[in-house]
Design a protein around this motif. Structure first.
Motif, PDB file in Angstrom:
ATOM      1  N   MET A   1      41.700  10.390   1.701  1.00 40.24           N
ATOM      2  CA  MET A   1      41.843  10.164   2.063  1.00 40.24           C
ATOM      3  C   MET A   1      42.277  12.015   2.068  1.00 40.24           C
ATOM      4  N   LEU A   2      42.341  12.745   3.643  1.00 42.14           N
ATOM      5  CA  LEU A   2      42.239  13.953   3.336  1.00 42.14           C
ATOM      6  C   LEU A   2      43.551  14.141   3.930  1.00 42.14           C
ATOM      7  N   HIS A   3      44.659  14.277   3.802  1.00 41.62           N
ATOM      8  CA  HIS A   3      46.306  14.774   4.385  1.00 41.62           C
ATOM      9  C   HIS A   3      46.597  15.517   4.105  1.00 41.62           C
ATOM     10  N   LEU A   4      46.961  16.160   5.370  1.00 40.03           N
ATOM     11  CA  LEU A   4      47.524  17.896   5.163  1.00 40.03           C
ATOM     12  C   LEU A   4      48.095  18.309   6.490  1.00 40.03           C
ATOM     13  N   PRO A   5      49.218  19.026   6.511  1.00 36.46           N
ATOM     14  CA  PRO A   5      50.240  19.798   7.729  1.00 36.46           C
ATOM     15  C   PRO A   5      49.412  20.038   9.098  1.00 36.46           C
ATOM     16  N   ALA A   6      50.137  19.919   9.810  1.00 34.82           N
ATOM     17  CA  ALA A   6      49.606  20.537  11.083  1.00 34.82           C
ATOM     18  C   ALA A   6      49.388  21.367  11.455  1.00 34.82           C
ATOM     19  N   GLY A   7      50.222  22.701  10.458  1.00 36.34           N
ATOM     20  CA  GLY A   7      50.463  23.625  10.871  1.00 36.34           C
ATOM     21  C   GLY A   7      50.522  24.274   9.101  1.00 36.34           C
ATOM     22  N   ASN A   8      49.677  25.315   8.521  1.00 37.07           N
ATOM     23  CA  ASN A   8      50.361  26.013   6.750  1.00 37.07           C
ATOM     24  C   ASN A   8      51.459  26.151   6.909  1.00 37.07           C
ATOM     25  N   GLY A   9      52.058  26.896   5.437  1.00 35.48           N
ATOM     26  CA  GLY A   9      53.122  27.710   5.040  1.00 35.48           C
ATOM     27  C   GLY A   9      52.765  28.750   6.165  1.00 35.48           C
ATOM     28  N   ALA A  10      53.699  29.681   6.013  1.00 38.56           N
ATOM     29  CA  ALA A  10      53.862  30.970   6.085  1.00 38.56           C
ATOM     30  C   ALA A  10      52.235  31.693   4.799  1.00 38.56           C
ATOM     31  N   ALA A  11      52.504  31.843   3.835  1.00 32.33           N
ATOM     32  CA  ALA A  11      52.210  32.525   2.479  1.00 32.33           C
ATOM     33  C   ALA A  11      50.832  31.352   2.045  1.00 32.33           C
ATOM     34  N   ALA A  12      50.259  32.582   0.786  1.00 33.37           N
ATOM     35  CA  ALA A  12      49.599  30.981   0.159  1.00 33.37           C
ATOM     36  C   ALA A  12      50.162  30.090  -0.995  1.00 33.37           C
ATOM     37  N   ARG A  13      51.274  30.737  -1.453  1.00 31.00           N
ATOM     38  CA  ARG A  13      51.989  30.220  -2.443  1.00 31.00           C
ATOM     39  C   ARG A  13      52.921  28.630  -1.756  1.00 31.00           C
ATOM     40  N   THR A  14      53.046  29.072  -0.621  1.00 29.41           N
ATOM     41  CA  THR A  14      53.809  27.516   0.482  1.00 29.41           C
ATOM     42  C   THR A  14      52.874  27.762   1.559  1.00 29.41           C
ATOM     43  N   LEU A  15      52.215  27.766   1.253  1.00 32.32           N
ATOM     44  CA  LEU A  15      50.574  26.932   1.633  1.00 32.32           C
ATOM     45  C   LEU A  15      51.192  25.866   2.817  1.00 32.32           C
ATOM     46  N   HIS A  16      51.941  24.908   1.287  1.00 31.71           N
ATOM     47  CA  HIS A  16      52.102  22.552   1.490  1.00 31.71           C
ATOM     48  C   HIS A  16      53.654  23.253   1.831  1.00 31.71           C
ATOM     49  N   ARG A  17      54.035  22.590   2.049  1.00 30.59           N
ATOM     50  CA  ARG A  17      56.056  22.085   1.648  1.00 30.59           C
ATOM     51  C   ARG A  17      55.808  21.057   0.704  1.00 30.59           C
ATOM     52  N   SER A  18      54.869  20.188   0.622  1.00 31.06           N
ATOM     53  CA  SER A  18      55.285  18.919  -0.213  1.00 31.06           C
ATOM     54  C   SER A  18      53.590  19.515  -1.229  1.00 31.06           C
ATOM     55  N   LYS A  19      53.758  18.998  -2.663  1.00 30.88           N
ATOM     56  CA  LYS A  19      52.785  18.223  -3.038  1.00 30.88           C
ATOM     57  C   LYS A  19      52.108  17.301  -3.110  1.00 30.88           C
ATOM     58  N   TRP A  20      52.160  16.289  -2.273  1.00 29.93           N
ATOM     59  CA  TRP A  20      51.550  15.318  -1.457  1.00 29.93           C
ATOM     60  C   TRP A  20      50.756  16.083  -0.581  1.00 29.93           C
ATOM     61  N   TYR A  21      50.404  17.014  -0.430  1.00 28.01           N
ATOM     62  CA  TYR A  21      49.410  16.702   0.602  1.00 28.01           C
ATOM     63  C   TYR A  21      47.999  17.337   0.361  1.00 28.01           C
ATOM     64  N   GLY A  22      47.058  17.137   0.180  1.00 26.21           N
ATOM     65  CA  GLY A  22      45.905  17.493  -0.313  1.00 26.21           C
ATOM     66  C   GLY A  22      44.912  16.521   0.549  1.00 26.21           C
ATOM     67  N   ALA A  23      43.300  16.235  -0.517  1.00 27.09           N
ATOM     68  CA  ALA A  23      42.344  15.183  -0.435  1.00 27.09           C
ATOM     69  C   ALA A  23      42.477  14.161  -2.030  1.00 27.09           C
TER      70      ALA A  23
END
Length: 815
Positions: free
Chosen positions: A46-68
């Motif tokens: 599964m590749l599960h990602l947000p439709a739009g990234n966060g504002a910065a590299a540190r806040t790229l994803h809003r949740s730890k469950w995103y990714g492959a």
């Protein structure tokens, strides 16, 4: 007479070439927040990602469950793209997102016009990313090799770089997270240490391998942090709040970024995953070299799936949601490994159904068999047979039960009182729809063993729950935790048990007459004992160990609808009316009647829900007590259709799920639960998605019975729908059905593209709302026609008739 085509292909061969692709889901800049997508390879990736990234590299994803990830093993966090000035390509600069079920695309307009694409090829443990920009870019792949249930942090990363390939490995170990299945309740821990590999293949000349101390990047997950703050704030105010596991409290992490890439204005990367360097590297290289061919194969497979499982109703949101939900289900949540070709060491050899995305990437046998109903409805019989084969393994010799789940790092436990009952139901439904009696014959010794062991535990026909396999474990049903244990006799267990007894009695009698007669007696006693649950307008939730009723009002008492168990017609109608008021929610079904929130949960928790709004989720405390669950909507859809109310079934129980599947949270998904914030839990929960599929197919009202050479049809169309058009399967033979209605007539076209089976009977039941037809006529392609004899039926008012099947026929009911 020339019959109107159903609009479906006339042959199974090449069906993918005649059907349109999925209508893309497109989001503008203002619609990106909170949306996410899921791509998969049909084999657990599964590749599960947000439709739009966060504002910065540190806040790229809003949740730890995103990714492959694959079966709870996470590999890839994401890819950070920056321009030469260091600006991260984030949601702030994004003006569009689109997914067509094959790829996902983000488009940016500032500070650099850029498009990035994501793609997961079928059956390869790999994913691809490529981009085109108007200026030079920097790329940083962020790797996060871990288990969804935590890792032992002493195991570090190791990176190797060679021309065109980065290889990274890490030894990981699943950690016990203190969830509701404690080790002494049937989930015995087993020390499991694995070495996982990620290989990144690329065609970029300028790649820098960073020094070891510079490879780490901090991550902050704002959504997880907000959840943690909310629960802590509620605890301060005296409301009991506890999360499911310590890992869920984690809102920060470190990820591994060993390389910096300067690709210029375009680049393509592929990531391969495995338990060896060779396995990961082969997958990555094949994905990159065969990208165009793999894309075409994926599009053809999606077109075939669309044609094979076709359903349309003329209501655009429903048609769009159905297509995306079915494609996400088959691509991402149903694991169906190829019989030939290279295999991933992370994927089992037989098919299975994962419980969902995020932290549910596991084979829970109960969830699997509940979800299997959706695959059977879609005609996915080959996959269903493989799932049943893997489900009926590891049977407990003592209880006759099947394992609760198969989880990395644990021995299977047998603490589920409903999982085997669901497996029996799906086995029966599969045999009826497919005609595969050989599978039933192969499983019959296990079926007999389960009935023999279960009958020994019965009391007045009632099957107990709680403390059966492990005496200290009192919560054994789908909605139990230590906060809501229902040891004794839960109502849904009795309804499932009664269904199993009645469906398998005749089959068992042929092999073991004495046991079959015991089953017949148990079913008779059980029907009498159901009076202990019965109230004027509902069943109580369960009986205690001493058969005293526990007057909780929950949706468990409505499983009779999907199990097609008949009760007093007027009682059913009163029960549906009460359930609509007390249990019907915004999106799903409340797991506890609203009028009981204060007495069961306490005034502080009940006060958190404003008038007309769902309860806030406080973790396990009210996880199964008041929170709306989406998969349960099919219970009330079935009940309302049974009583001839298709508009109520759709508008009250499905409309919000249809909307959310295309516009909210997981695009093409249906979430596990729904609380005061909206969709919650995993955004792609398998039994919620199959529940929606089953519910929509119920409007067609088609039931296939191959062993008895019969197809029953009882279509009902909501006023919002223009028609019902569906492809179904009689064993291995497709047939297409089209239903249209007006104030003056009902018209049904039925076609068997490969010819109608010999001896097949069609029987129809139509709900006509107190009207009787003036005539029923069947027309055939040779211009012949015949009057059809019908008879009136009540409850609700309608007519019924039957006729032999022909290759094509149109039935016209004039009113």
């Amino acid at each position: 007479m020339a019959l109107v085509s159903t609009g479906l292909p006339d042959s199974v061969a090449g069906i993918g070439r005649v059907q349109p692709a999925l209508e893309p889901v497109s989001l503008s800049a203002s619609q990106l927040r909170g949306r996410n997508f899921l791509l998969g390879n049909k084999a657990g990736l599964m590749l599960h990602l947000p439709a739009g990234n966060g504002a910065a590299a540190r806040t790229l994803h809003r949740s730890k469950w995103y990714g492959a990830s694959i079966f709870g093993r996470k590999f890839l966090e994401g890819i950070v793209c920056t321009n030469l000035n260091g600006a991260v390509m984030s949601r702030r600069f994004q003006h569009r997102f689109e997914t067509d079920g094959v790829t996902a695309r983000r488009e940016y307009s500032h500070p650099v016009p850029m498009i990035e694409h994501y793609f997961v090829p079928d059956f390869l443990p790999a994913c691809l990313w490529w981009m085109d920009a108007s200026e030079d870019m920097f790329l940083e792949p962020y790797l996060n090799i871990s288990f969804s249930r935590g890792t032992r942090e002493e195991h570090g990363y190791h990176a190797e770089l060679e021309p065109g390939l980065l290889s990274v490995s890490r030894r990981v170990e699943p950690a016990h997270t203190g969830d509701s299945e404690e080790p002494d309740t049937g989930g015995t821990p087993v020390r499991t240490v694995e070495t996982l590999w990620v290989a990144c293949a690329y065609e970029v000349e300028d790649v820098e391998l960073r020094e070891t101390p510079d490879r780490w990047r901090p991550m902050w997950y704002s959504l997880d942090a907000a959840r943690r703050r909310y629960l802590r704030r509620r605890a301060v105010y005296g409301s009991p709040a506890t999360e499911h596991a310590p890992l869920w409290e984690m809102a920060a992490d470190w990820v591994y970024a060993p390389i910096l890439m300067r690709p210029g204005r375009s680049a393509a990367l592929s990531f391969g995953f495995g338990t060896s360097r060779r396995e990961a590297a082969l997958a990555a290289r094949e994905a990159l070299l065969r990208r165009s061919a793999l894309l075409e194969e994926k599009r053809a497979a999606l077109a075939d799936l669309r044609a094979y499982t076709w359903f349309s109703c003329g209501h655009p949101p429903t048609d769009r949601a159905y297509g995306h939900v079915v494609s996400r289900l088959v691509d991402c949540l149903v694991v169906s490994p190829k019989a030939t070709g290279p295999r991933s060491s992370l994927v089992p050899r037989s098919a299975t159904i994962l419980a969902g995305d995020a932290y549910f990437q596991e084979a829970w046998r109960r969830d699997e068999n509940i979800a299997l109903g959706g695959l059977i409805a879609l005609g996915q019989y080959r996959t269903s047979r493989s799932v049943l084969s893997s489900t009926w393994q590891g049977q407990d010799p003592e209880t006759g039960r099947l394992p609760l789940r198969l989880r990395t790092g644990e021995q299977p436990g047998y603490t589920s009182s409903d999982g085997t009952l669901w497996a029996l139901l799906r086995l029966s439904q599969y045999v009826s729809a497919s005609g595969d009696t050989g599978t039933l014959t192969a499983k019959l010794p296990q079926v007999i063993h389960f009935f023999r062991r279960s009958l020994a535990r019965c009391r007045r026909g009632l099957l107990p729950s709680g403390g059966i396999s492990v005496p200290s474990h009192q919560w054994e049903t789908w909605m139990d935790t230590e906060f809501s244990a229902r040891s004794g006799y839960p109502i849904e267990i009795q309804l499932l048990w009664l269904t199993a007894l009645e469906r398998f009695r005749d089959v068992v009698i042929q092999a073991d007459r004495d046991l079959g007669e015991q089953m017949q007696d148990a079913a008779r006693h059980l029907r009498d004992s159901l009076a202990l649950f019965s109230r004027e307008d509902h069943f109580v939730d369960h009986l205690g160990r001493n058969l005293q009723s526990v007057d909780l009002f929950t949706p468990n008492s409505y499983f009779w609808t999907v199990l097609d168990l008949p009760f007093d017609w007027e009682w059913e109608d009163r029960s549906l009316t009460l359930g609509r008021r007390e249990l019907g929610g915004v999106s799903g079904i409340r797991t506890l009647a609203r009028s009981q929130w204060e007495s069961v949960l306490g005034p502080q928790i009940a006060a958190l829900a404003r008038a007309g709004r769902p309860l806030p989720s406080l973790g396990k405390v009210n996880y199964h007590r008041g929170i709306e669950w989406n998969w349960l909507s099919q219970l009330f859809v079935a009940g309302e259709l049974r009583h001839g109310r298709p508009d109520m079934a759709f508008d009250h129980y499905l409309a919000r799920q249809i909307h959310d599947a295309g516009a909210t949270a997981g695009l093409g998904g249906v979430s596990e639960v729904f609380d005061h914030r909206g969709p919650a839990g995993p955004d792609f929960q398998t039994w919620s998605m199959t529940g929606l599929v089953e519910a929509l197919h119920r409007f067609a009202g088609i039931r296939v019975d191959v062993p008895n050479s019969r197809i029953s049809l009882a279509p009902q169309k909501p006023r919002r729908w223009g028609h019902i058009r569906v492809r179904k399967w009689y064993g291995g033979r497709p047939f297409d059905f089209l239903y249209r209605s007006s104030s003056r007539e009902v018209q049904m076209d039925l076609a068997f593209p490969n010819g109608a089976p010999k001896g097949l009977t069609l029987d129809f039941t139509l709900r006509l709302k107190r009207r009787l037809p003036s005539s029923v006529v069947a027309d055939y392609p040779d211009s012949s026609s015949a009057a059809v004899q019908w008879q009136a039926v009540g409850q609700p008012d309608g007519v019924t008739f039957e006729m032999p099947a022909r290759s094509r026929q149109r039935i016209t009911v004039r009113l």
